[in-house]
Design an enzyme around this catalytic site. Structure first.
Site, PDB file in Angstrom:
ATOM      1  N   SER A   9      22.672  50.454  40.921  1.00  0.00           N
ATOM      2  CA  SER A   9      23.954  50.669  40.250  1.00  0.00           C
ATOM      3  C   SER A   9      23.733  51.607  39.069  1.00  0.00           C
ATOM      4  O   SER A   9      23.046  51.256  38.104  1.00  0.00           O
ATOM      5  CB  SER A   9      24.520  49.348  39.736  1.00  0.00           C
ATOM      6  OG  SER A   9      25.539  49.632  38.795  1.00  0.00           O
ATOM      7  N   HIS A  34      25.134  52.989  44.155  1.00  0.00           N
ATOM      8  CA  HIS A  34      26.301  52.154  43.823  1.00  0.00           C
ATOM      9  C   HIS A  34      26.968  52.694  42.555  1.00  0.00           C
ATOM     10  O   HIS A  34      26.330  52.853  41.517  1.00  0.00           O
ATOM     11  CB  HIS A  34      25.845  50.706  43.608  1.00  0.00           C
ATOM     12  CG  HIS A  34      26.954  49.734  43.416  1.00  0.00           C
ATOM     13  ND1 HIS A  34      27.679  49.193  44.472  1.00  0.00           N
ATOM     14  CD2 HIS A  34      27.473  49.181  42.304  1.00  0.00           C
ATOM     15  CE1 HIS A  34      28.586  48.357  44.005  1.00  0.00           C
ATOM     16  NE2 HIS A  34      28.487  48.328  42.686  1.00  0.00           N
ATOM     17  N   ASP A  36      30.085  52.180  39.920  1.00  0.00           N
ATOM     18  CA  ASP A  36      31.064  51.219  39.401  1.00  0.00           C
ATOM     19  C   ASP A  36      32.180  51.938  38.661  1.00  0.00           C
ATOM     20  O   ASP A  36      31.954  52.542  37.618  1.00  0.00           O
ATOM     21  CB  ASP A  36      30.377  50.237  38.454  1.00  0.00           C
ATOM     22  CG  ASP A  36      29.477  49.274  39.201  1.00  0.00           C
ATOM     23  OD1 ASP A  36      29.982  48.600  40.120  1.00  0.00           O
ATOM     24  OD2 ASP A  36      28.271  49.207  38.887  1.00  0.00           O
ATOM     25  N   MET A  38      35.611  51.526  36.634  1.00  0.00           N
ATOM     26  CA  MET A  38      36.370  50.520  35.874  1.00  0.00           C
ATOM     27  C   MET A  38      37.463  51.195  35.066  1.00  0.00           C
ATOM     28  O   MET A  38      37.247  52.276  34.515  1.00  0.00           O
ATOM     29  CB  MET A  38      35.432  49.775  34.931  1.00  0.00           C
ATOM     30  CG  MET A  38      34.227  49.164  35.624  1.00  0.00           C
ATOM     31  SD  MET A  38      33.256  48.175  34.484  1.00  0.00           S
ATOM     32  CE  MET A  38      31.814  47.829  35.516  1.00  0.00           C
ATOM     33  N   HIS A  67      32.520  51.204  44.076  1.00  0.00           N
ATOM     34  CA  HIS A  67      33.098  49.880  43.829  1.00  0.00           C
ATOM     35  C   HIS A  67      34.237  50.042  42.822  1.00  0.00           C
ATOM     36  O   HIS A  67      33.997  50.265  41.634  1.00  0.00           O
ATOM     37  CB  HIS A  67      31.969  48.983  43.278  1.00  0.00           C
ATOM     38  CG  HIS A  67      32.390  47.617  42.852  1.00  0.00           C
ATOM     39  ND1 HIS A  67      31.562  46.785  42.128  1.00  0.00           N
ATOM     40  CD2 HIS A  67      33.532  46.917  43.047  1.00  0.00           C
ATOM     41  CE1 HIS A  67      32.172  45.635  41.896  1.00  0.00           C
ATOM     42  NE2 HIS A  67      33.372  45.693  42.429  1.00  0.00           N
ATOM     43  N   MET A  69      36.952  48.855  40.463  1.00  0.00           N
ATOM     44  CA  MET A  69      37.459  47.731  39.669  1.00  0.00           C
ATOM     45  C   MET A  69      38.649  48.250  38.879  1.00  0.00           C
ATOM     46  O   MET A  69      38.601  48.421  37.655  1.00  0.00           O
ATOM     47  CB  MET A  69      36.341  47.200  38.750  1.00  0.00           C
ATOM     48  CG  MET A  69      35.278  46.426  39.521  1.00  0.00           C
ATOM     49  SD  MET A  69      33.724  46.274  38.625  1.00  0.00           S
ATOM     50  CE  MET A  69      32.930  47.792  39.171  1.00  0.00           C
ATOM     51  N   MET A 138      30.627  39.257  44.546  1.00  0.00           N
ATOM     52  CA  MET A 138      30.249  39.452  43.142  1.00  0.00           C
ATOM     53  C   MET A 138      29.520  38.203  42.652  1.00  0.00           C
ATOM     54  O   MET A 138      30.059  37.097  42.715  1.00  0.00           O
ATOM     55  CB  MET A 138      31.489  39.671  42.272  1.00  0.00           C
ATOM     56  CG  MET A 138      32.209  41.001  42.472  1.00  0.00           C
ATOM     57  SD  MET A 138      31.166  42.441  42.199  1.00  0.00           S
ATOM     58  CE  MET A 138      30.655  42.220  40.488  1.00  0.00           C
ATOM     59  N   ASP A 176      26.250  41.736  44.382  1.00  0.00           N
ATOM     60  CA  ASP A 176      26.276  42.608  43.204  1.00  0.00           C
ATOM     61  C   ASP A 176      26.371  41.761  41.943  1.00  0.00           C
ATOM     62  O   ASP A 176      27.330  41.021  41.764  1.00  0.00           O
ATOM     63  CB  ASP A 176      27.503  43.532  43.322  1.00  0.00           C
ATOM     64  CG  ASP A 176      27.630  44.514  42.177  1.00  0.00           C
ATOM     65  OD1 ASP A 176      26.714  44.631  41.350  1.00  0.00           O
ATOM     66  OD2 ASP A 176      28.692  45.189  42.121  1.00  0.00           O
TER      67      ASP A 176
END
Ligand code: DX5
Ligand code: ZN
Length: 214
Positions: A9, A34, A36, A38, A67, A69, A138, A176
């Site tokens: 990540s 990966h 992330d 957000m 991913h 979010m 998660m 994760d």
């Protein structure tokens, strides 16, 4: 033993040197990158958006595992697909258009992923499993790297494993949050292991090799 994929990540990487960081984990044996995303609404943290994914795509020969979010991901799915997401994962809590989002991702030719917060029962994902190429469990509250692994989430991995067999499905199971050489043993039924701090705060190759060997 089943094949394990390790997905570093980049949340824990040096953001001023993402190209070098990606190349370094690739050399060290990573299978996916990966990413992330957000939005400061769905989770109380802000990270990166579409232009950064587009730039990462240019320098990564590994697939990008994005991913999301973010609230109402349907507003941005097109952008993240065009930017080069190979796997695109949405949170079930973030939209009332789960089915449409997953179908759109697949129709584009990318792999569709679905995930959930620790407080959400895994059964809520069951009606959508046929539409998933990836299901992400998660093992921390989404929003930040460096948190402790939540052992009470392990049962979700087991349930997804059983459900996959029972229904003859093919989705990959990904975990994760808080994955280390100490916690990986609890989630042996998973296929893909995301790790941020464990990889980027240690020697990359040693930690990736270790995760794969355990
Ligand atoms: C948390 C993110 C994770 C995070 C994992 O919201 O989804 O991908 O970067 O970091 P570690 O492995 O440090 O827990
Ligand atoms: Zn993540």
């Amino acid at each position: 033993m089943a094949i394990k994929w390790v997905a570093p990540s980049i949340l824990a990487a040096d953001f001023a040197n993402l190209e070098q960081e990606i190349k370094a984990v690739q050399l060290a044996g990573a299978d996916l990158i990966h990413v992330d995303v957000m939005d400061g609404h769905f989770v109380p943290n802000l990270t990166i958006g579409i232009p950064v994914v587009e730039s990462l795509k240019k320098v990564s020969s590994l697939p990008l595992d994005v991913h999301l979010m973010i609230d109402r991901p349907e507003r941005y799915i097109d952008g993240f697909l065009k930017a080069g997401s190979d796997y695109l994962t949405i949170h079930i809590e973030s939209t009332d258009q789960v089915k449409q989002c997953l179908q759109k991702i697949r129709a584009y030719g990318a792999r569709a992923g679905l995930t959930l917060r620790p407080g959400t029962p895994i059964e809520q994902l069951f009606p959508y499993l046929e539409l998933c190429d990836l299901v992400l469990v998660m093992t921390v509250e989404p929003g930040f790297g460096g948190q402790s692994f939540m052992k009470d989430q392990v049962v979700k991995v087991e349930k997804l494993f059983e459900e996959r067999q029972k229904r003859g499905l093919k989705y990959k199971i990904e975990v994760d949050g808080g994955i280390t050489d100490q916690t990986i043993s609890f989630v042996q039924s998973a296929d893909i292991f995301v790790a941020g701090n464990y990889i980027f705060k240690n020697d990359y190759k040693t930690s990736i090799d270790k995760l794969k060997s355990l």
